[in-house]
Design a protein around this motif. Structure first.
Motif, PDB file in Angstrom:
ATOM      1  N   ARG A  15       0.837  -1.205   0.000  1.00 14.30           N
ATOM      2  CA  ARG A  15       0.000   0.000   0.000  1.00 14.30           C
ATOM      3  C   ARG A  15       0.873   1.257   0.000  1.00 14.30           C
ATOM      4  NH1 ARG A  15      -4.786   0.242   4.255  1.00 14.30           N
ATOM      5  NH2 ARG A  15      -5.344  -1.551   2.961  1.00 14.30           N
ATOM      6  N   ASP A  16       0.514   2.172  -0.875  1.00  7.96           N
ATOM      7  CA  ASP A  16       1.206   3.464  -1.022  1.00  7.96           C
ATOM      8  C   ASP A  16       2.641   3.338  -1.520  1.00  7.96           C
ATOM      9  OD1 ASP A  16      -1.002   5.083  -0.281  1.00  7.96           O
ATOM     10  OD2 ASP A  16      -0.641   4.603   1.824  1.00  7.96           O
ATOM     11  N   PRO A  18       4.942   3.211  -4.652  1.00  6.15           N
ATOM     12  CA  PRO A  18       4.677   3.740  -6.006  1.00  6.15           C
ATOM     13  C   PRO A  18       4.870   2.701  -7.120  1.00  6.15           C
ATOM     14  CG  PRO A  18       6.798   4.542  -5.234  1.00  6.15           C
ATOM     15  CD  PRO A  18       6.176   3.791  -4.078  1.00  6.15           C
ATOM     16  N   LEU A  42      -9.492  -0.159   3.124  1.00  8.47           N
ATOM     17  CA  LEU A  42      -9.051   1.238   2.981  1.00  8.47           C
ATOM     18  C   LEU A  42      -9.975   2.173   3.763  1.00  8.47           C
ATOM     19  CD1 LEU A  42      -8.214   1.255  -0.847  1.00  8.47           C
ATOM     20  CD2 LEU A  42      -6.562   1.662   1.004  1.00  8.47           C
ATOM     21  N   VAL A  47      -9.394   6.035   4.889  1.00 10.34           N
ATOM     22  CA  VAL A  47      -9.427   6.644   3.553  1.00 10.34           C
ATOM     23  C   VAL A  47     -10.873   7.023   3.236  1.00 10.34           C
ATOM     24  CG1 VAL A  47      -9.036   6.286   1.077  1.00 10.34           C
ATOM     25  CG2 VAL A  47      -7.439   5.310   2.755  1.00 10.34           C
ATOM     26  N   GLU A  83      -5.565  15.471  -3.194  1.00 11.37           N
ATOM     27  CA  GLU A  83      -5.307  14.422  -2.206  1.00 11.37           C
ATOM     28  C   GLU A  83      -5.112  13.071  -2.907  1.00 11.37           C
ATOM     29  OE1 GLU A  83      -4.993  15.029   1.168  1.00 11.37           O
ATOM     30  OE2 GLU A  83      -5.020  17.100   0.419  1.00 11.37           O
ATOM     31  N   ARG A  84      -4.625  12.099  -2.132  1.00 12.95           N
ATOM     32  CA  ARG A  84      -4.352  10.783  -2.719  1.00 12.95           C
ATOM     33  C   ARG A  84      -5.643  10.044  -3.050  1.00 12.95           C
ATOM     34  NH1 ARG A  84       0.336   6.583  -2.396  1.00 12.95           N
ATOM     35  NH2 ARG A  84       1.045   8.375  -3.571  1.00 12.95           N
ATOM     36  N   TYR A  86      -7.152   6.231  -4.442  1.00 16.92           N
ATOM     37  CA  TYR A  86      -6.858   4.811  -4.582  1.00 16.92           C
ATOM     38  C   TYR A  86      -7.686   4.285  -5.758  1.00 16.92           C
ATOM     39  CZ  TYR A  86      -4.462   5.271  -0.184  1.00 16.92           C
ATOM     40  OH  TYR A  86      -3.581   5.677   0.794  1.00 16.92           O
ATOM     41  N   ASN A 110      -1.783  11.954  -7.886  1.00 13.32           N
ATOM     42  CA  ASN A 110      -1.470  11.406  -6.561  1.00 13.32           C
ATOM     43  C   ASN A 110      -2.308  10.146  -6.360  1.00 13.32           C
ATOM     44  OD1 ASN A 110      -0.767  10.938  -3.936  1.00 13.32           O
ATOM     45  ND2 ASN A 110      -1.612  12.837  -3.114  1.00 13.32           N
ATOM     46  N   THR A 111      -1.755   9.018  -6.820  1.00  9.73           N
ATOM     47  CA  THR A 111      -2.555   7.787  -6.858  1.00  9.73           C
ATOM     48  C   THR A 111      -1.819   6.586  -6.276  1.00  9.73           C
ATOM     49  OG1 THR A 111      -1.710   7.293  -9.084  1.00  9.73           O
ATOM     50  CG2 THR A 111      -3.815   8.475  -8.953  1.00  9.73           C
ATOM     51  N   ASP A 112      -2.610   5.624  -5.830  1.00 10.88           N
ATOM     52  CA  ASP A 112      -2.126   4.283  -5.508  1.00 10.88           C
ATOM     53  C   ASP A 112      -3.005   3.342  -6.318  1.00 10.88           C
ATOM     54  OD1 ASP A 112      -0.609   2.316  -4.287  1.00 10.88           O
ATOM     55  OD2 ASP A 112      -1.935   2.152  -2.546  1.00 10.88           O
TER      56      ASP A 112
END
Length: 399
Positions: A15-16, A18, A42, A47, A83-84, A86, A110-112
């Motif tokens: 998780r998180d 890259p 999540l 999240v 913000e991130r 998912y 800004n993604t996972d």
């Protein structure tokens, strides 16, 4: 929804990080449910739900004309702040050029990112072009016996009874979640197999002689757990009055692999410490695939026990080979980092215990050696070789 902690723990590890997390396996093995599990986890970890974008590209909302740009823009529209986010993207290989879209989202937002897929397009050469060193591939298999037990917990049935059922019915989650009889279960698995063959192989590769292709598949299914070559298949077909080139057989094997129907197990020369390119074995993604095509036959159980043990080793992160020790064969040499174990599999030990144990004792090193059997009375130790019941081997966390 029944959680599969093995996969959830694995995804938490990454998780998180890259990297694009690619979950790949045969259709209906549970990949979509794993994404749902991830979404729930999540949210539990704080999240916001609106920062989880869950897209299913098998939906009728997406037609064949969807491009990577459409995919990219559709996801970007849902990202309303810096913000991130998912991204949980199911069956991405249905979108031509998905790798470009995913790579852009990885680089420019800004993604996972987590994606799933079940055929060869997922593992195309485009991956190396757009995602070199930027993805981790996580194989997803049908249920392990431990997972099968979790699915059947409410039934209150004994492990021994469930093991017998698992060997006969396989580990597709849809089967484990219900109480189908054998006939109904095999019919459902046959439907899964047919959708894989139709959608992921025959249409994609324009197979015109479907009957000949099916005969090759049947040969592979009949010979699970046996070493053979493409030449052997060609000779067999010739004996039936059919003609097929070695190159075509190689193509069929490759396409079946890329649809995750079969898995190749190479031979490893214990003397020369090298991987051999001939006389490989192939294992089926699930034992039920054999039974839905051929019917259940008690004589085939020994080979399918080998199939079950192969995938248990793969689930535990081992690279698995057939061992060649001069003229002797070891069913499995399993390697994980600096660990190694040797495994022989047999249905009943007394009838051939000398051969099974002797083959292992000829290996002159100190790595653990196992004979895995269905023989309930055989557990013990013979000159350092551990004799283990199949259920105990499948439940063991470490060997």
């Amino acid at each position: 929804m029944i959680v599969r902690p093995h996969y959830l723990d694995l995804l938490k590890t990454y998780r998180d990080v890259p990297l694009v997390k690619i979950l790949a396996g045969i259709r209906r093995c549970g990949k979509s449910t794993i994404l749902d599990m991830l979404q729930d986890d999540l949210i539990k970890s704080g999240v916001p739900a609106d920062h989880i974008i869950n897209m299913r590209y098998t939906s009728e909302d997406f037609d064949d004309g969807m491009t990577d740009k459409d995919m990219y823009n559709g996801i970007k529209e849902k990202m309303t702040d810096g913000e991130r986010y998912y991204l949980l993207l199911d069956e991405v290989q249905e979108i031509t050029g998905w790798e470009k879209a995913v790579n852009s989202l990885l680089e420019n937002a800004n993604t996972d990112i987590y994606v799933t897929g079940s055929n060869s397009k997922l593992m195309s050469s485009e991956l190396s072009t757009y995602l070199t060193g930027r993805y981790i591939s996580i194989p997803v298999f049908t249920l392990s016996f431990a997972e099968y037990m979790d699915f059947k917990k409410a039934s209150g049935r004994a492990p021994k009874e469930l093991l017998t059922e698992y060997i006969r019915m396989g580990g597709f989650p849809i089967i484990a979640l219900s109480n189908f009889d054998e006939g109904a279960a095999y019919q459902i698995v046959e439907g899964i197999y047919s959708s894989v063959i139709t959608s992921d192989i025959t249409k994609r590769h324009n197979i015109t002689n479907f009957d000949l292709f099916n005969r090759v598949v049947k040969y592979i299914v009949e010979n699970v757990g046996k070493t053979f070559s493409a030449n052997a298949i060609v000779k067999f077909l010739k004996s039936e009055g059919r003609s097929l080139s070695v190159e075509s057989v190689y193509n069929y094997l490759e396409w079946l692999e890329k649809a995750f129907v079969i898995y190749r197990c190479q031979r490893y020369d214990l003397q020369g410490k090298s991987i051999l390119k001939t006389q490989e074995k192939f294992y089926l993604a699930d034992a039920s695939l054999k039974y839905c095509m051929m019917g259940f036959n008690p004589k085939s159980v020994a080979a399918m026990l080998e199939n079950i043990v192969y995938f248990e080793l793969r689930r535990k992160g081992y690279k698995v080979y057939i061992g060649k020790n001069e003229t002797k064969e070891i069913d499995f040499v399993a390697v994980r980092r600096d660990e190694r174990i040797y495994v022989q599999v047999c249905r009943n030990l007394p009838e051939k215990s000398d051969r099974e144990v002797a083959n292992l004792l000829e290996i002159k090193d100190h790595y653990p050696k196992y004979v895995v059997t269905l023989d309930a009375l055989a557990a013990g130790n013979i000159n350092g070789v551990k004799i283990v019941h199949l259920a105990d081997f499948l439940f063991a966390e470490n060997y």
